[in-house]
Motif scaffolding. Structure first.
Motif, PDB file in Angstrom:
ATOM      1  N   MET A 100     106.114  36.649 -68.258  1.00  0.00           N
ATOM      2  CA  MET A 100     104.772  37.152 -68.558  1.00  0.00           C
ATOM      3  C   MET A 100     103.787  35.998 -68.747  1.00  0.00           C
ATOM      4  N   ALA A 101     104.261  34.885 -69.288  1.00  0.00           N
ATOM      5  CA  ALA A 101     103.378  33.735 -69.491  1.00  0.00           C
ATOM      6  C   ALA A 101     102.905  33.158 -68.159  1.00  0.00           C
ATOM      7  N   VAL A 102     103.811  33.113 -67.174  1.00  0.00           N
ATOM      8  CA  VAL A 102     103.416  32.622 -65.843  1.00  0.00           C
ATOM      9  C   VAL A 102     102.333  33.524 -65.249  1.00  0.00           C
ATOM     10  N   SER A 103     102.504  34.831 -65.398  1.00  0.00           N
ATOM     11  CA  SER A 103     101.480  35.766 -64.915  1.00  0.00           C
ATOM     12  C   SER A 103     100.153  35.547 -65.634  1.00  0.00           C
ATOM     13  N   GLY A 104     100.226  35.301 -66.945  1.00  0.00           N
ATOM     14  CA  GLY A 104      99.006  35.038 -67.703  1.00  0.00           C
ATOM     15  C   GLY A 104      98.331  33.753 -67.284  1.00  0.00           C
ATOM     16  N   MET A 105      99.111  32.730 -66.953  1.00  0.00           N
ATOM     17  CA  MET A 105      98.531  31.463 -66.489  1.00  0.00           C
ATOM     18  C   MET A 105      97.815  31.641 -65.157  1.00  0.00           C
ATOM     19  N   VAL A 106      98.413  32.425 -64.272  1.00  0.00           N
ATOM     20  CA  VAL A 106      97.757  32.702 -62.979  1.00  0.00           C
ATOM     21  C   VAL A 106      96.438  33.416 -63.204  1.00  0.00           C
ATOM     22  N   LEU A 107      96.435  34.401 -64.109  1.00  0.00           N
ATOM     23  CA  LEU A 107      95.195  35.119 -64.422  1.00  0.00           C
ATOM     24  C   LEU A 107      94.155  34.175 -65.013  1.00  0.00           C
ATOM     25  N   ALA A 108      94.584  33.262 -65.893  1.00  0.00           N
ATOM     26  CA  ALA A 108      93.651  32.319 -66.515  1.00  0.00           C
ATOM     27  C   ALA A 108      93.016  31.410 -65.468  1.00  0.00           C
ATOM     28  N   VAL A 109      93.813  30.902 -64.547  1.00  0.00           N
ATOM     29  CA  VAL A 109      93.285  30.019 -63.498  1.00  0.00           C
ATOM     30  C   VAL A 109      92.284  30.772 -62.623  1.00  0.00           C
ATOM     31  N   LEU A 110      92.624  31.994 -62.236  1.00  0.00           N
ATOM     32  CA  LEU A 110      91.715  32.792 -61.401  1.00  0.00           C
ATOM     33  C   LEU A 110      90.412  33.080 -62.128  1.00  0.00           C
ATOM     34  N   THR A 111      90.511  33.407 -63.423  1.00  0.00           N
ATOM     35  CA  THR A 111      89.303  33.733 -64.200  1.00  0.00           C
ATOM     36  C   THR A 111      88.377  32.530 -64.297  1.00  0.00           C
ATOM     37  N   MET A 112      88.948  31.369 -64.635  1.00  0.00           N
ATOM     38  CA  MET A 112      88.102  30.170 -64.763  1.00  0.00           C
ATOM     39  C   MET A 112      87.496  29.760 -63.422  1.00  0.00           C
ATOM     40  N   GLN A 113      88.260  29.958 -62.345  1.00  0.00           N
ATOM     41  CA  GLN A 113      87.745  29.615 -61.032  1.00  0.00           C
ATOM     42  C   GLN A 113      86.590  30.530 -60.639  1.00  0.00           C
ATOM     43  N   LEU A 114      86.707  31.808 -60.960  1.00  0.00           N
ATOM     44  CA  LEU A 114      85.629  32.752 -60.654  1.00  0.00           C
ATOM     45  C   LEU A 114      84.346  32.376 -61.386  1.00  0.00           C
ATOM     46  N   PHE A 115      84.463  31.971 -62.670  1.00  0.00           N
ATOM     47  CA  PHE A 115      83.277  31.568 -63.415  1.00  0.00           C
ATOM     48  C   PHE A 115      82.724  30.237 -62.912  1.00  0.00           C
ATOM     49  N   ASN A 116      83.606  29.387 -62.405  1.00  0.00           N
ATOM     50  CA  ASN A 116      83.124  28.125 -61.824  1.00  0.00           C
ATOM     51  C   ASN A 116      82.254  28.366 -60.598  1.00  0.00           C
ATOM     52  N   PHE A 117      82.563  29.433 -59.868  1.00  0.00           N
ATOM     53  CA  PHE A 117      81.781  29.745 -58.675  1.00  0.00           C
ATOM     54  C   PHE A 117      80.324  30.068 -59.010  1.00  0.00           C
ATOM     55  N   VAL A 118      80.086  30.579 -60.228  1.00  0.00           N
ATOM     56  CA  VAL A 118      78.706  30.909 -60.630  1.00  0.00           C
ATOM     57  C   VAL A 118      78.131  29.827 -61.543  1.00  0.00           C
ATOM     58  N   GLY A 119      78.808  28.685 -61.590  1.00  0.00           N
ATOM     59  CA  GLY A 119      78.258  27.546 -62.322  1.00  0.00           C
ATOM     60  C   GLY A 119      78.517  27.524 -63.804  1.00  0.00           C
ATOM     61  N   LEU A 120      79.519  28.262 -64.278  1.00  0.00           N
ATOM     62  CA  LEU A 120      79.823  28.294 -65.717  1.00  0.00           C
ATOM     63  C   LEU A 120      81.209  27.674 -65.960  1.00  0.00           C
ATOM     64  N   ASP A 121      81.245  26.711 -66.873  1.00  0.00           N
ATOM     65  CA  ASP A 121      82.509  26.081 -67.246  1.00  0.00           C
ATOM     66  C   ASP A 121      82.987  26.693 -68.560  1.00  0.00           C
ATOM     67  N   ILE A 122      83.966  27.589 -68.468  1.00  0.00           N
ATOM     68  CA  ILE A 122      84.441  28.307 -69.666  1.00  0.00           C
ATOM     69  C   ILE A 122      85.824  27.825 -70.096  1.00  0.00           C
ATOM     70  N   GLU A 123      86.261  26.679 -69.581  1.00  0.00           N
ATOM     71  CA  GLU A 123      87.634  26.243 -69.814  1.00  0.00           C
ATOM     72  C   GLU A 123      87.954  26.096 -71.294  1.00  0.00           C
ATOM     73  N   ASP A 124      87.133  25.375 -72.040  1.00  0.00           N
ATOM     74  CA  ASP A 124      87.409  25.146 -73.462  1.00  0.00           C
ATOM     75  C   ASP A 124      87.391  26.450 -74.248  1.00  0.00           C
ATOM     76  N   PHE A 125      86.365  27.261 -74.010  1.00  0.00           N
ATOM     77  CA  PHE A 125      86.267  28.538 -74.727  1.00  0.00           C
ATOM     78  C   PHE A 125      87.435  29.452 -74.383  1.00  0.00           C
ATOM     79  N   TYR A 126      87.771  29.508 -73.104  1.00  0.00           N
ATOM     80  CA  TYR A 126      88.813  30.429 -72.648  1.00  0.00           C
ATOM     81  C   TYR A 126      90.179  30.053 -73.229  1.00  0.00           C
ATOM     82  N   PHE A 127      90.490  28.769 -73.221  1.00  0.00           N
ATOM     83  CA  PHE A 127      91.783  28.347 -73.744  1.00  0.00           C
ATOM     84  C   PHE A 127      91.849  28.471 -75.268  1.00  0.00           C
ATOM     85  N   SER A 128      90.758  28.173 -75.950  1.00  0.00           N
ATOM     86  CA  SER A 128      90.753  28.213 -77.413  1.00  0.00           C
ATOM     87  C   SER A 128      90.773  29.622 -77.962  1.00  0.00           C
ATOM     88  N   ASN A 129      90.321  30.572 -77.176  1.00  0.00           N
ATOM     89  CA  ASN A 129      90.221  31.939 -77.672  1.00  0.00           C
ATOM     90  C   ASN A 129      91.139  32.906 -76.927  1.00  0.00           C
TER      91      ASN A 129
END
Length: 415
Positions: free
Chosen positions: A196-225
């Motif tokens: 399940m953790a591997v699946s969650g990591m894939v989801l996290a990478v996809l989510t951050m990449q999608l936000f990067n496409f619109v110019g938002l860097d959410i890496e710190d917030f996403y990982f911390s929360n």
């Protein structure tokens, strides 16, 4: 000819029915209902009916999301996520040590076991008192990198793991079968959580990449929360799923034990031959001694899990001889490591690390000797497989006591 007619024709042939079921379980179950309606008095079909529909009959009238166990698990998972996030905030502020993050997860898993097993009050009070004592004591220690403090941090998870085992076994904590079930639970839990953790990591990478496409860097917030909260909550969810007898983990663990044992044996043999060839000396090389002890712990873990996944009958299998060979090799490594650490103690003096490593090696040596003699009796047809499992399960509290000793006394003794 329809499968339901085949089922009816082979009502007196259990082997044929089993073969039909294994070939296509879904088609068999679909056709079985028709055969059952035509022959409800058949004892063979009655047994198959309970086998196929027992779980469904037990859960009629309740949706899974409204079951009490699921609701309790959900509440504990949310609490684990919230507590872990709060603890992480104080870790970031360097108010408390990072090891405190385990208190955001492990006590909630233990709480779920307590709910599920309803142990006696004295067990519940003991668990609560020991967890609270560990929390308060750990945070009274100074925030520094002294060896005794670091050793206390390293032994805390072992101490909490044994406490969680007390919650898992409940009133049957003294029974070997309950302790064996806890060891099996840990292997199944690790497999399921990792999946399940591997699946969650894939989801996290996809989510951050999608936000990067619109110019938002959410890496710190996403990982911390989100990631931190999800990892903690998922730990409780995984414990719930394994305790519900999820077939995925239960079906794969025996194969992992059978595959890894011979691989570890071959790797260990090659490694030891290589060490002798190149002339490495654990008596003088501190880093090599650390690696040697790490190998010992890893092989011990593999051996224990292989034993717990062994068949419970008296028949000898190739896996039993592989396990015995692993134990003998582990003893050789243990004797070399123990000799080296005693040499370093006598040559360079007493330090917290050397005392801790010496204690662990002595404990492992005693455990391996017990397991080896139990295996020798089993292979020579003098005892059954239960004696081997007893040598594993009855020794678990010893590791917990040693972890508690290091955790609660080393910072005081060596300061």
């Amino acid at each position: 000819m329809g499968m339901n007619n085949l089922i009816i024709e082979n009502m007196d042939n259990p082997q044929k029915l089993e073969r039909m079921y294994r070939k296509d379980p879904k088609a068999f179950e679909k056709s079985f209902s028709l055969a059952w309606e035509q022959h409800p008095d058949s004892q063979v079909l009655s047994i198959w009916y309970e086998r196929l529909y027992f779980t469904e009959a037990a859960n009629t009238g309740k949706y899974p999301l409204l079951q009490k166990g699921f609701l309790i698990m959900s509440i504990l998972a949310l609490l684990a996520g919230v507590c872990t996030r709060i603890i992480f905030h104080y870790v970031e502020q360097e108010v408390i040590a990072p090891i405190n993050l385990v208190f955001g997860i492990i006590p909630f898993i233990a709480a779920y076991f307590v709910y599920k097993n309803t142990p006696k009050k004295r067990i519940i009070y003991s668990l609560a008192a020991l967890y609270l004592s560990a929390v308060f004591y750990l945070n009274l220690l100074p925030l520094n990198d002294d060896d005794s403090i670091v050793l206390a941090y390293l032994h805390l998870p072992i101490f909490l793991w044994v406490l969680t085992g007390l919650g898992y076994t409940g009133n049957d904590y003294s029974k070997s079968s309950s302790r064996l079930a806890y060891i099996k639970f840990n292997l199944e839990y690790c497999i399921l959580y990792a999946s399940m953790a591997v699946s969650g990591m894939v989801l996290a990478v996809l989510t951050m990449q999608l936000f990067n496409f619109v110019g938002l860097d959410i890496e710190d917030f996403y990982f911390s929360n989100v990631v931190l909260f999800g990892a903690a909550a998922l730990a409780v969810v995984a414990a719930y799923l394994v305790s519900m007898n999820l077939k995925l983990a239960k079906n794969i663990t025996p194969y992992i034990a059978k595959i890894f044992s011979p691989l570890v044996l071959v790797t260990l043999l090659v490694y030891l031959i290589t060490v002798l060839w190149v002339g490495e000396n654990p008596f003088l090389d501190r880093n090599f001694l650390i690696v040697f002890n790490g190998i010992l712990l890893g092989v011990l873990a593999v051996t224990i899990f292989s034993i717990t996944e062994s068949e419970s009958d008296d028949k000898k299998r190739i896996s039993d001889y592989i396990n015995f060979a692993l134990i003998v090799l582990s003893l050789i490594i243990n004797i070399v490591a123990l000799s080296a650490i005693v040499f370093r103690l006598s040559s360079y003096g007493i330090t917290p690390n050397r005392v801790a490593v010496t204690g662990v090696n002595i404990l492992i040596f005693a455990n391996l000797i017990w397991i080896m003699f139990s295996y020798m009796g089993f292979l020579r047809n003098k005892t059954g497989p239960s004696t081997i499992q007893d040598a594993v399960t009855k020794y678990l509290p010893v590791y917990g006591l040693w972890a508690a000793f290091v955790l609660f006394t080393f910072p005081i003794i060596f300061n």
